[in-house]
Design an enzyme around this catalytic site. Structure first.
Site, PDB file in Angstrom:
ATOM      1  N   ASN A  11      44.746  36.702  42.851  1.00 13.83           N
ATOM      2  CA  ASN A  11      44.156  37.527  41.782  1.00 13.83           C
ATOM      3  C   ASN A  11      44.247  39.030  42.037  1.00 13.83           C
ATOM      4  OD1 ASN A  11      43.220  35.288  40.134  1.00 13.83           O
ATOM      5  ND2 ASN A  11      41.750  34.912  41.756  1.00 13.83           N
ATOM      6  N   TYR A  23      36.431  46.235  41.376  1.00 13.87           N
ATOM      7  CA  TYR A  23      37.671  46.486  42.115  1.00 13.87           C
ATOM      8  C   TYR A  23      38.382  47.778  41.718  1.00 13.87           C
ATOM      9  CZ  TYR A  23      36.869  41.551  43.181  1.00 13.87           C
ATOM     10  OH  TYR A  23      36.306  40.368  43.590  1.00 13.87           O
TER      11      TYR A  23
HETATM   12  C1  DQA Z   1      37.794  40.403  47.583  1.00 21.29           C
HETATM   13  C2  DQA Z   1      36.418  39.728  47.674  1.00 21.29           C
HETATM   14  C3  DQA Z   1      36.554  38.222  47.487  1.00 21.29           C
HETATM   15  O1  DQA Z   1      35.283  37.604  47.598  1.00 21.29           O
HETATM   16  C4  DQA Z   1      37.135  37.916  46.120  1.00 21.29           C
HETATM   17  O2  DQA Z   1      37.329  36.529  45.977  1.00 21.29           O
HETATM   18  C5  DQA Z   1      38.388  38.673  45.836  1.00 21.29           C
HETATM   19  C6  DQA Z   1      38.499  40.057  46.287  1.00 21.29           C
HETATM   20  C7  DQA Z   1      37.675  41.945  47.662  1.00 21.29           C
HETATM   21  O3  DQA Z   1      38.702  42.571  47.893  1.00 21.29           O
HETATM   22  O4  DQA Z   1      36.598  42.489  47.477  1.00 21.29           O
HETATM   23  O5  DQA Z   1      39.265  38.193  45.148  1.00 21.29           O
HETATM   24  O6  DQA Z   1      38.574  39.991  48.680  1.00 21.29           O
END
Ligand code: DQA
Length: 142
Positions: A11, A23
Protein backbone atom coordinates in the site's frame (compact mmCIF):
# COMPACT_ATOMS: atom_id res chain seq x y z
CA UNK A 1 30.17 4.04 -2.79
CA UNK A 2 27.62 2.62 -0.36
CA UNK A 3 24.87 0.47 -1.79
CA UNK A 4 21.65 0.99 0.15
CA UNK A 5 18.28 -0.60 -0.58
CA UNK A 6 15.08 1.25 0.29
CA UNK A 7 12.27 -1.29 0.50
CA UNK A 8 8.62 -0.41 0.93
CA UNK A 9 5.80 -2.85 1.58
CA UNK A 10 2.11 -3.06 0.77
CA UNK A 11 0.00 0.00 0.00
CA UNK A 12 2.96 2.37 0.11
CA UNK A 13 2.70 2.64 -3.68
CA UNK A 14 -0.40 4.73 -2.84
CA UNK A 15 1.43 7.32 -0.78
CA UNK A 16 0.01 10.76 -1.51
CA UNK A 17 -3.47 9.33 -2.09
CA UNK A 18 -3.84 6.98 0.87
CA UNK A 19 -4.88 8.51 4.21
CA UNK A 20 -2.87 11.74 3.80
CA UNK A 21 -3.73 12.69 7.38
CA UNK A 22 -1.50 9.78 8.45
CA UNK A 23 1.02 9.46 5.65
CA UNK A 24 1.22 12.94 4.14
CA UNK A 25 0.55 14.20 0.65
CA UNK A 26 3.83 13.27 -1.00
CA UNK A 27 4.23 10.22 -3.22
CA UNK A 28 6.65 7.30 -3.12
CA UNK A 29 8.35 8.79 -6.18
CA UNK A 30 8.80 12.07 -4.25
CA UNK A 31 10.44 10.13 -1.42
CA UNK A 32 12.83 8.31 -3.75
CA UNK A 33 13.75 11.55 -5.56
CA UNK A 34 14.36 13.32 -2.24
CA UNK A 35 16.65 10.55 -0.99
CA UNK A 36 18.60 10.48 -4.24
CA UNK A 37 19.00 14.29 -4.17
CA UNK A 38 20.07 14.32 -0.50
CA UNK A 39 22.58 11.48 -0.75
CA UNK A 40 24.30 11.84 -4.11
CA UNK A 41 27.12 9.49 -3.12
CA UNK A 42 24.82 6.55 -2.36
CA UNK A 43 24.00 3.86 -4.88
CA UNK A 44 20.29 3.40 -4.09
CA UNK A 45 18.14 0.44 -4.97
CA UNK A 46 14.46 1.32 -4.60
CA UNK A 47 11.84 -1.43 -4.43
CA UNK A 48 8.17 -1.48 -3.47
CA UNK A 49 5.86 -4.48 -3.49
CA UNK A 50 2.40 -5.35 -2.29
CA UNK A 51 3.45 -9.03 -2.09
CA UNK A 52 5.16 -10.64 0.87
CA UNK A 53 7.00 -13.24 -1.24
CA UNK A 54 8.39 -10.59 -3.58
CA UNK A 55 9.86 -8.74 -0.60
CA UNK A 56 11.32 -12.00 0.79
CA UNK A 57 12.93 -12.77 -2.59
CA UNK A 58 14.30 -9.23 -2.89
CA UNK A 59 15.95 -9.43 0.54
CA UNK A 60 17.55 -12.80 -0.34
CA UNK A 61 18.77 -11.38 -3.65
CA UNK A 62 20.30 -8.37 -1.86
CA UNK A 63 22.13 -10.77 0.48
CA UNK A 64 23.61 -12.64 -2.50
CA UNK A 65 24.48 -9.52 -4.51
CA UNK A 66 25.97 -7.58 -1.62
CA UNK A 67 24.33 -4.56 -0.08
CA UNK A 68 25.59 -2.29 2.70
CA UNK A 69 22.25 -1.60 4.31
CA UNK A 70 18.49 -1.73 4.04
CA UNK A 71 15.96 0.94 4.98
CA UNK A 72 12.77 -1.05 5.30
CA UNK A 73 9.16 -0.03 5.76
CA UNK A 74 7.42 -3.42 5.74
CA UNK A 75 4.07 -1.61 6.32
CA UNK A 76 1.36 -4.02 7.54
CA UNK A 77 3.72 -7.00 7.11
CA UNK A 78 5.73 -5.67 10.07
CA UNK A 79 2.90 -6.81 12.28
CA UNK A 80 2.30 -10.19 10.65
CA UNK A 81 5.25 -11.56 8.74
CA UNK A 82 7.54 -14.19 10.18
CA UNK A 83 8.70 -14.89 6.61
CA UNK A 84 10.10 -11.36 6.31
CA UNK A 85 11.66 -11.58 9.74
CA UNK A 86 13.38 -14.83 8.69
CA UNK A 87 14.53 -13.28 5.41
CA UNK A 88 16.17 -10.39 7.30
CA UNK A 89 17.71 -12.80 9.82
CA UNK A 90 19.19 -14.88 6.99
CA UNK A 91 20.43 -11.91 4.98
CA UNK A 92 22.46 -10.38 7.80
CA UNK A 93 22.37 -6.95 6.15
CA UNK A 94 22.21 -3.99 8.59
CA UNK A 95 18.57 -2.92 8.47
CA UNK A 96 16.67 0.01 9.90
CA UNK A 97 12.90 -0.23 10.06
CA UNK A 98 10.97 2.93 9.28
CA UNK A 99 7.31 3.76 9.78
CA UNK A 100 5.97 7.06 8.49
CA UNK A 101 3.30 7.23 11.19
CA UNK A 102 3.82 6.69 14.90
CA UNK A 103 2.53 3.13 15.09
CA UNK A 104 2.61 3.29 18.91
CA UNK A 105 -0.07 5.99 18.92
CA UNK A 106 -2.32 3.83 16.76
CA UNK A 107 -4.22 0.55 17.13
CA UNK A 108 -2.75 -2.05 19.46
CA UNK A 109 -2.05 -4.55 16.66
CA UNK A 110 0.44 -2.04 15.19
CA UNK A 111 2.50 -1.91 18.39
CA UNK A 112 4.30 -5.16 17.70
CA UNK A 113 6.68 -5.67 14.81
CA UNK A 114 8.14 -9.08 13.93
CA UNK A 115 10.64 -7.50 11.55
CA UNK A 116 11.92 -5.00 14.14
CA UNK A 117 13.60 -7.89 15.97
CA UNK A 118 15.98 -8.28 13.04
CA UNK A 119 16.66 -4.56 12.65
CA UNK A 120 19.32 -2.35 14.21
CA UNK A 121 16.65 0.14 15.18
CA UNK A 122 13.24 1.50 14.38
CA UNK A 123 12.15 5.03 13.47
CA UNK A 124 8.44 5.75 13.67
CA UNK A 125 6.34 8.86 13.37
CA UNK A 126 8.81 11.22 11.69
CA UNK A 127 7.29 11.05 8.22
CA UNK A 128 9.70 10.89 5.27
CA UNK A 129 12.45 12.28 7.51
CA UNK A 130 12.68 8.84 9.11
CA UNK A 131 14.02 7.42 5.84
CA UNK A 132 16.65 10.18 5.66
CA UNK A 133 17.82 9.56 9.22
CA UNK A 134 17.97 5.84 8.55
CA UNK A 135 20.12 6.30 5.44
CA UNK A 136 22.41 8.69 7.34
CA UNK A 137 22.83 6.14 10.12
CA UNK A 138 23.66 3.33 7.69
CA UNK A 139 26.28 5.55 6.02
CA UNK A 140 27.91 6.24 9.38
CA UNK A 141 27.98 2.57 10.38
CA UNK A 142 31.26 1.69 8.71
C1 DQA B 1 3.19 2.01 8.26
C2 DQA B 1 2.42 1.64 9.54
C3 DQA B 1 1.73 0.29 9.37
O1 DQA B 1 1.05 -0.06 10.56
C4 DQA B 1 0.74 0.34 8.22
O2 DQA B 1 0.17 -0.93 8.02
C5 DQA B 1 1.33 0.88 6.96
C6 DQA B 1 2.29 1.98 7.04
C7 DQA B 1 3.80 3.43 8.36
O3 DQA B 1 4.67 3.72 7.55
O4 DQA B 1 3.41 4.21 9.21
O5 DQA B 1 0.95 0.49 5.88
O6 DQA B 1 4.25 1.11 8.09
Amino acid sequence: MKRIAVLNGPNLDRLGKRQPELYGSQTLEDLENQLQAAFTDVDFMFFQSNHEGALVSKISKLADEGCDGIVFNPAAYSHTSIALRDALGGAKIPTIEVHISNVHKRERFRHHSHTANESIGVIAGLGFKGYHYAVQHLIELS
